[in-house]
Design a protein around this motif. Structure first.
Motif, PDB file in Angstrom:
ATOM      1  N   GLY A  48      11.185 -17.447  -7.071  1.00  0.00           N
ATOM      2  CA  GLY A  48      10.654 -16.124  -7.387  1.00  0.00           C
ATOM      3  C   GLY A  48      11.149 -15.605  -8.722  1.00  0.00           C
ATOM      4  O   GLY A  48      10.376 -15.062  -9.509  1.00  0.00           O
ATOM      5  N   LEU A  49      12.443 -15.781  -8.975  1.00  0.00           N
ATOM      6  CA  LEU A  49      13.009 -15.335 -10.257  1.00  0.00           C
ATOM      7  C   LEU A  49      12.362 -16.058 -11.429  1.00  0.00           C
ATOM      8  O   LEU A  49      12.006 -15.454 -12.437  1.00  0.00           O
ATOM      9  N   VAL A  50      12.221 -17.376 -11.304  1.00  0.00           N
ATOM     10  CA  VAL A  50      11.619 -18.155 -12.384  1.00  0.00           C
ATOM     11  C   VAL A  50      10.160 -17.746 -12.572  1.00  0.00           C
ATOM     12  O   VAL A  50       9.699 -17.549 -13.696  1.00  0.00           O
ATOM     13  N   ALA A  51       9.431 -17.592 -11.470  1.00  0.00           N
ATOM     14  CA  ALA A  51       8.010 -17.249 -11.549  1.00  0.00           C
ATOM     15  C   ALA A  51       7.773 -15.862 -12.132  1.00  0.00           C
ATOM     16  O   ALA A  51       6.775 -15.635 -12.814  1.00  0.00           O
TER      17      ALA A  51
ATOM     18  N   LEU B  95       3.328 -25.414 -25.747  1.00  0.00           N
ATOM     19  CA  LEU B  95       4.438 -25.194 -24.813  1.00  0.00           C
ATOM     20  C   LEU B  95       5.421 -24.168 -25.347  1.00  0.00           C
ATOM     21  O   LEU B  95       5.865 -23.275 -24.626  1.00  0.00           O
ATOM     22  N   ALA B  96       5.764 -24.298 -26.625  1.00  0.00           N
ATOM     23  CA  ALA B  96       6.697 -23.342 -27.218  1.00  0.00           C
ATOM     24  C   ALA B  96       6.112 -21.936 -27.193  1.00  0.00           C
ATOM     25  O   ALA B  96       6.804 -20.972 -26.868  1.00  0.00           O
ATOM     26  N   PHE B  97       4.821 -21.826 -27.492  1.00  0.00           N
ATOM     27  CA  PHE B  97       4.184 -20.518 -27.490  1.00  0.00           C
ATOM     28  C   PHE B  97       4.117 -19.948 -26.082  1.00  0.00           C
ATOM     29  O   PHE B  97       4.433 -18.783 -25.855  1.00  0.00           O
ATOM     30  N   ARG B  98       3.745 -20.792 -25.127  1.00  0.00           N
ATOM     31  CA  ARG B  98       3.618 -20.338 -23.736  1.00  0.00           C
ATOM     32  C   ARG B  98       4.937 -19.824 -23.185  1.00  0.00           C
ATOM     33  O   ARG B  98       4.991 -18.862 -22.444  1.00  0.00           O
ATOM     34  N   HIS B  99       6.034 -20.489 -23.550  1.00  0.00           N
ATOM     35  CA  HIS B  99       7.336 -20.105 -23.011  1.00  0.00           C
ATOM     36  C   HIS B  99       8.104 -19.155 -23.926  1.00  0.00           C
ATOM     37  O   HIS B  99       9.259 -18.843 -23.665  1.00  0.00           O
ATOM     38  N   GLY B 100       7.460 -18.718 -24.995  1.00  0.00           N
ATOM     39  CA  GLY B 100       8.099 -17.732 -25.863  1.00  0.00           C
ATOM     40  C   GLY B 100       9.298 -18.265 -26.613  1.00  0.00           C
ATOM     41  O   GLY B 100      10.194 -17.521 -26.969  1.00  0.00           O
ATOM     42  N   ASN B 101       9.321 -19.578 -26.866  1.00  0.00           N
ATOM     43  CA  ASN B 101      10.459 -20.179 -27.565  1.00  0.00           C
ATOM     44  C   ASN B 101      10.177 -20.161 -29.068  1.00  0.00           C
ATOM     45  O   ASN B 101       9.610 -21.102 -29.617  1.00  0.00           O
TER      46      ASN B 101
ATOM     47  N   PRO C 188       9.049 -13.374 -17.476  1.00  0.00           N
ATOM     48  CA  PRO C 188       8.019 -13.610 -18.479  1.00  0.00           C
ATOM     49  C   PRO C 188       8.410 -14.660 -19.508  1.00  0.00           C
ATOM     50  O   PRO C 188       7.575 -15.348 -20.041  1.00  0.00           O
ATOM     51  N   ASP C 189       9.687 -14.770 -19.802  1.00  0.00           N
ATOM     52  CA  ASP C 189      10.127 -15.716 -20.821  1.00  0.00           C
ATOM     53  C   ASP C 189      11.279 -16.547 -20.275  1.00  0.00           C
ATOM     54  O   ASP C 189      12.421 -16.112 -20.262  1.00  0.00           O
ATOM     55  N   THR C 190      10.974 -17.746 -19.814  1.00  0.00           N
ATOM     56  CA  THR C 190      12.001 -18.583 -19.191  1.00  0.00           C
ATOM     57  C   THR C 190      13.007 -19.136 -20.197  1.00  0.00           C
ATOM     58  O   THR C 190      14.053 -19.617 -19.799  1.00  0.00           O
ATOM     59  N   THR C 191      12.705 -19.045 -21.478  1.00  0.00           N
ATOM     60  CA  THR C 191      13.644 -19.515 -22.496  1.00  0.00           C
ATOM     61  C   THR C 191      14.961 -18.742 -22.397  1.00  0.00           C
ATOM     62  O   THR C 191      16.038 -19.331 -22.429  1.00  0.00           O
ATOM     63  N   PHE C 192      14.862 -17.430 -22.268  1.00  0.00           N
ATOM     64  CA  PHE C 192      16.067 -16.611 -22.182  1.00  0.00           C
ATOM     65  C   PHE C 192      16.770 -16.791 -20.848  1.00  0.00           C
ATOM     66  O   PHE C 192      17.990 -16.722 -20.762  1.00  0.00           O
ATOM     67  N   LEU C 193      15.998 -17.035 -19.782  1.00  0.00           N
ATOM     68  CA  LEU C 193      16.590 -17.285 -18.476  1.00  0.00           C
ATOM     69  C   LEU C 193      17.411 -18.575 -18.516  1.00  0.00           C
ATOM     70  O   LEU C 193      18.547 -18.614 -18.049  1.00  0.00           O
ATOM     71  N   LEU C 194      16.854 -19.619 -19.114  1.00  0.00           N
ATOM     72  CA  LEU C 194      17.574 -20.882 -19.253  1.00  0.00           C
ATOM     73  C   LEU C 194      18.798 -20.707 -20.143  1.00  0.00           C
ATOM     74  O   LEU C 194      19.877 -21.224 -19.840  1.00  0.00           O
ATOM     75  N   GLY C 195      18.650 -19.947 -21.214  1.00  0.00           N
ATOM     76  CA  GLY C 195      19.787 -19.688 -22.099  1.00  0.00           C
ATOM     77  C   GLY C 195      20.914 -18.973 -21.369  1.00  0.00           C
ATOM     78  O   GLY C 195      22.083 -19.308 -21.527  1.00  0.00           O
ATOM     79  N   GLY C 196      20.568 -17.984 -20.535  1.00  0.00           N
ATOM     80  CA  GLY C 196      21.574 -17.270 -19.746  1.00  0.00           C
ATOM     81  C   GLY C 196      22.244 -18.174 -18.736  1.00  0.00           C
ATOM     82  O   GLY C 196      23.456 -18.090 -18.506  1.00  0.00           O
TER      83      GLY C 196
ATOM     84  N   ILE D  97       8.249 -12.729 -27.295  1.00  0.00           N
ATOM     85  CA  ILE D  97       9.439 -13.017 -26.494  1.00  0.00           C
ATOM     86  C   ILE D  97       9.845 -11.766 -25.741  1.00  0.00           C
ATOM     87  O   ILE D  97       9.599 -10.653 -26.197  1.00  0.00           O
ATOM     88  N   ASP D  98      10.462 -11.967 -24.578  1.00  0.00           N
ATOM     89  CA  ASP D  98      10.845 -10.833 -23.751  1.00  0.00           C
ATOM     90  C   ASP D  98      12.205 -11.101 -23.139  1.00  0.00           C
ATOM     91  O   ASP D  98      12.341 -11.840 -22.183  1.00  0.00           O
ATOM     92  N   GLU D  99      13.225 -10.502 -23.729  1.00  0.00           N
ATOM     93  CA  GLU D  99      14.592 -10.678 -23.236  1.00  0.00           C
ATOM     94  C   GLU D  99      14.899  -9.732 -22.083  1.00  0.00           C
ATOM     95  O   GLU D  99      15.828  -9.952 -21.324  1.00  0.00           O
TER      96      GLU D  99
END
Length: 177
Positions: free
Chosen positions: A121-124, A30-36, A127-135, A97-99
């Motif tokens: 659409g934005l979530v899909a 999971l961590a690898f898939r989401h770039g965390n 590429p890296d939802t970790t940064f989206l959640l962080g923002g 990771i892709d910021e």
């Protein structure tokens, strides 16, 4: 065929250890898939401390083999695995990771406007939802001081009710009263 693989793995490890190892493997995946990278590094450090690298590698290999077996015919699956092996990075300790592809401001605006399709659409497409959640969390933190007095307590109480979390220091809630 699947049962035989599972039985062999269960024969190597006690059933409880297999389940624990599957959980550790899933955490890594999971961590690898989401770039965390932080979660990936933390999970990997724990594995190295516990000296269960072989166990988790076995399970990750089993998971990957099952995924390839289900997605491809045998002769195609081997070609896919060979192509993956050729493209494997030299340093496999990092998560990609892709910021750059993150637009948390647009996400907050879409949520505020109730634009469900745009949020999805934005979530899909991120590429890296970790940064989206962080923002998103950073945006929420910036908005918190603007809430009227007592509003934050009401919001957190409602979230706890929805998710079944008992607030700290409420003995009657723990007792089910």
């Amino acid at each position: 065929m699947d049962v035989m693989v599972t039985e062999e793995l269960a024969g190597e490890l006690p059933a409880e250890a297999v389940e624990e190892a599957k959980g550790r493997a899933a955490t890594l995946l999971l961590a690898f898939r989401h770039g965390n990278q932080l979660a990936f590094d933390h999970a990997l450090d724990r594995l190295f401390e516990e000296r269960v690298e072989r166990e988790v590698t076995t399970l990750l290999t089993w998971i990957a083999a099952e995924a390839v077996r289900k997605a491809y015919a045998p002769e195609v699956g081997d070609r896919v695995l060979r192509a993956l092996a050729r493209r494997a990075p030299r340093d496999t300790g990092a998560v990609h990771i892709d910021e750059e592809g993150v637009d948390a401001a647009r996400l907050i605006e879409a949520v505020a406007a109730g634009e469900v399709a745009e949020v999805r659409g934005l979530v899909a497409t991120t590429p890296d939802t970790t940064f989206l959640l962080g923002g998103l969390l950073q945006g929420v933190a910036m908005m918190l001081p603007l809430l009227p007095e007592g509003e934050l307590a009401e919001i957190t109480a409602e979230l706890r009710r929805r998710h079944g979390v008992v607030p700290a220091g409420v003995p009657e809630a723990r007792a089910g009263v």
